[in-house]
Design an enzyme around this catalytic site. Structure first.
Site, PDB file in Angstrom:
ATOM      1  N   CYS A   5       0.840  -1.191   0.000  1.00  0.00           N
ATOM      2  CA  CYS A   5       0.000   0.000   0.000  1.00  0.00           C
ATOM      3  C   CYS A   5       0.883   1.252   0.000  1.00  0.00           C
ATOM      4  O   CYS A   5       1.704   1.455   0.904  1.00  0.00           O
ATOM      5  CB  CYS A   5      -0.921  -0.013   1.215  1.00  0.00           C
ATOM      6  SG  CYS A   5      -1.822   1.520   1.412  1.00  0.00           S
ATOM      7  N   CYS A   8       0.481   3.410   3.165  1.00  0.00           N
ATOM      8  CA  CYS A   8       1.174   2.809   4.319  1.00  0.00           C
ATOM      9  C   CYS A   8       2.663   3.122   4.235  1.00  0.00           C
ATOM     10  O   CYS A   8       3.294   3.471   5.242  1.00  0.00           O
ATOM     11  CB  CYS A   8       0.966   1.296   4.354  1.00  0.00           C
ATOM     12  SG  CYS A   8      -0.615   0.756   5.040  1.00  0.00           S
ATOM     13  N   HIS A  47      -3.639   0.626   8.331  1.00  0.00           N
ATOM     14  CA  HIS A  47      -4.232   0.416   7.010  1.00  0.00           C
ATOM     15  C   HIS A  47      -5.729   0.183   7.153  1.00  0.00           C
ATOM     16  O   HIS A  47      -6.168  -0.733   7.829  1.00  0.00           O
ATOM     17  CB  HIS A  47      -3.577  -0.779   6.321  1.00  0.00           C
ATOM     18  CG  HIS A  47      -4.083  -0.979   4.919  1.00  0.00           C
ATOM     19  ND1 HIS A  47      -3.731  -0.147   3.872  1.00  0.00           N
ATOM     20  CD2 HIS A  47      -4.940  -1.893   4.401  1.00  0.00           C
ATOM     21  CE1 HIS A  47      -4.339  -0.553   2.769  1.00  0.00           C
ATOM     22  NE2 HIS A  47      -5.085  -1.612   3.055  1.00  0.00           N
ATOM     23  N   ASN A  87     -13.250   9.739  -1.055  1.00  0.00           N
ATOM     24  CA  ASN A  87     -13.734   8.815  -2.073  1.00  0.00           C
ATOM     25  C   ASN A  87     -13.707   7.399  -1.504  1.00  0.00           C
ATOM     26  O   ASN A  87     -12.699   6.980  -0.929  1.00  0.00           O
ATOM     27  CB  ASN A  87     -12.855   8.908  -3.331  1.00  0.00           C
ATOM     28  CG  ASN A  87     -12.927  10.277  -3.975  1.00  0.00           C
ATOM     29  OD1 ASN A  87     -13.982  10.907  -3.981  1.00  0.00           O
ATOM     30  ND2 ASN A  87     -11.812  10.757  -4.491  1.00  0.00           N
ATOM     31  N   HIS A  98      -6.374   3.170   0.538  1.00  0.00           N
ATOM     32  CA  HIS A  98      -6.060   3.405   1.952  1.00  0.00           C
ATOM     33  C   HIS A  98      -6.822   4.691   2.276  1.00  0.00           C
ATOM     34  O   HIS A  98      -6.562   5.730   1.652  1.00  0.00           O
ATOM     35  CB  HIS A  98      -4.544   3.560   2.131  1.00  0.00           C
ATOM     36  CG  HIS A  98      -4.084   3.850   3.533  1.00  0.00           C
ATOM     37  ND1 HIS A  98      -3.097   3.103   4.170  1.00  0.00           N
ATOM     38  CD2 HIS A  98      -4.453   4.813   4.412  1.00  0.00           C
ATOM     39  CE1 HIS A  98      -2.877   3.592   5.379  1.00  0.00           C
ATOM     40  NE2 HIS A  98      -3.701   4.647   5.558  1.00  0.00           N
ATOM     41  N   HIS A 100      -8.381   8.087   2.964  1.00  0.00           N
ATOM     42  CA  HIS A 100      -7.764   9.405   3.062  1.00  0.00           C
ATOM     43  C   HIS A 100      -8.833  10.479   2.929  1.00  0.00           C
ATOM     44  O   HIS A 100      -9.772  10.338   2.155  1.00  0.00           O
ATOM     45  CB  HIS A 100      -6.664   9.609   2.013  1.00  0.00           C
ATOM     46  CG  HIS A 100      -7.054   9.222   0.616  1.00  0.00           C
ATOM     47  ND1 HIS A 100      -7.082   7.907   0.191  1.00  0.00           N
ATOM     48  CD2 HIS A 100      -7.434   9.963  -0.449  1.00  0.00           C
ATOM     49  CE1 HIS A 100      -7.460   7.862  -1.076  1.00  0.00           C
ATOM     50  NE2 HIS A 100      -7.686   9.100  -1.491  1.00  0.00           N
ATOM     51  N   HIS A 102      -9.225  14.141   1.614  1.00  0.00           N
ATOM     52  CA  HIS A 102      -8.619  15.251   0.872  1.00  0.00           C
ATOM     53  C   HIS A 102      -9.059  16.542   1.566  1.00  0.00           C
ATOM     54  O   HIS A 102     -10.252  16.720   1.868  1.00  0.00           O
ATOM     55  CB  HIS A 102      -9.150  15.314  -0.558  1.00  0.00           C
ATOM     56  CG  HIS A 102      -8.778  14.164  -1.433  1.00  0.00           C
ATOM     57  ND1 HIS A 102      -7.739  14.210  -2.330  1.00  0.00           N
ATOM     58  CD2 HIS A 102      -9.330  12.937  -1.580  1.00  0.00           C
ATOM     59  CE1 HIS A 102      -7.673  13.056  -2.992  1.00  0.00           C
ATOM     60  NE2 HIS A 102      -8.629  12.261  -2.561  1.00  0.00           N
TER      61      HIS A 102
HETATM   62  P1  AMP Z   1      -8.337   9.141  -4.534  1.00  0.00           P
HETATM   63  O1  AMP Z   1      -8.735   9.284  -5.974  1.00  0.00           O
HETATM   64  O2  AMP Z   1      -9.314   9.755  -3.581  1.00  0.00           O
HETATM   65  O3  AMP Z   1      -7.971   7.712  -4.193  1.00  0.00           O
HETATM   66  O4  AMP Z   1      -7.054  10.042  -4.360  1.00  0.00           O
HETATM   67  C1  AMP Z   1      -5.761   9.581  -4.446  1.00  0.00           C
HETATM   68  C2  AMP Z   1      -4.878  10.819  -4.386  1.00  0.00           C
HETATM   69  O5  AMP Z   1      -3.569  10.406  -4.043  1.00  0.00           O
HETATM   70  C3  AMP Z   1      -4.767  11.580  -5.711  1.00  0.00           C
HETATM   71  O6  AMP Z   1      -5.217  12.928  -5.496  1.00  0.00           O
HETATM   72  C4  AMP Z   1      -3.279  11.512  -6.036  1.00  0.00           C
HETATM   73  O7  AMP Z   1      -2.797  12.697  -6.614  1.00  0.00           O
HETATM   74  C5  AMP Z   1      -2.666  11.248  -4.682  1.00  0.00           C
HETATM   75  N1  AMP Z   1      -1.377  10.558  -4.668  1.00  0.00           N
HETATM   76  C6  AMP Z   1      -1.080   9.397  -5.284  1.00  0.00           C
HETATM   77  N2  AMP Z   1       0.183   9.051  -5.031  1.00  0.00           N
HETATM   78  C7  AMP Z   1       0.706  10.019  -4.231  1.00  0.00           C
HETATM   79  C8  AMP Z   1       1.975  10.228  -3.630  1.00  0.00           C
HETATM   80  N3  AMP Z   1       2.985   9.376  -3.788  1.00  0.00           N
HETATM   81  N4  AMP Z   1       2.143  11.339  -2.863  1.00  0.00           N
HETATM   82  C9  AMP Z   1       1.133  12.212  -2.697  1.00  0.00           C
HETATM   83  N5  AMP Z   1      -0.085  12.054  -3.228  1.00  0.00           N
HETATM   84  C10 AMP Z   1      -0.304  10.979  -3.992  1.00  0.00           C
HETATM   85 ZN    ZN Z   2      -2.332   1.281   3.613  1.00  0.00          ZN
END
Ligand code: AMP
Ligand code: ZN
Length: 116
Positions: A5, A8, A47, A87, A98, A100, A102
């Site tokens: 992940c 993670c 996680h 989301n 995982h 999150h 925003h």
């Molecule tokens: P979601 O579509 O809600 O799953 O959002 C995933 C978010 O993770 C997107 O806005 C990506 O730009 C962000 N993301 C993916 N990989 C990374 C990373 N290595 N560092 C920071 N943000 C990331």
């Molecule tokens: Zn995770």
């Protein structure tokens, strides 16, 4: 913890990120592909795939995250407010599995849903 992940790994410091905040339960970092001048994510260190997988045992953690969001937003300069997006699952457009939150703001934030 989940071996493959990406979030993670970010929370463990194995993949670099631009840290916003960290404590024993949660980690916050700037989105790599921001949609507004301020765009960061708040994640649990443990996680948890999404809200779909959350249960009563996660209630305190989720409450903590929601209460932390406005504090971190203010620290990042979002005195006038911010948008939170969570989301959940493929049907919700989730791409990283995982949980999150925003936290987005600082520019012109359009209405979520265009009507008419
Ligand atoms: P979601 O579509 O809600 O799953 O959002 C995933 C978010 O993770 C997107 O806005 C990506 O730009 C962000 N993301 C993916 N990989 C990374 C990373 N290595 N560092 C920071 N943000 C990331
Ligand atoms: Zn995770």
């Amino acid at each position: 913890m989940s071996e493959n992940c990406i979030f993670c790994k970010i929370a463990r410091g194995e993949i670099p990120s631009r840290k916003v905040y960290e404590d024993e339960n949660v980690y916050a970092f700037h989105d790599i592909n921001p949609v507004a001048p301020v765009h960061f994510m708040l994640i649990p260190k443990q996680h948890l795939v999404s809200l779909v997988e959350a249960d009563e045992s996660h209630a305190a953690l989720l409450g903590k995250m929601l209460l932390l969001a406005p504090k971190l937003a203010r620290e990042q300069g979002l005195e006038n407010g911010f948008r939170t997006v969570i989301n959940s699952g493929k049907g919700g457009g989730q791409e990283v599995f995982h949980l999150h939150i925003h936290i987005i703001g600082g520019g012109i934030i359009p209405p979520m849903v265009k009507r008419g």
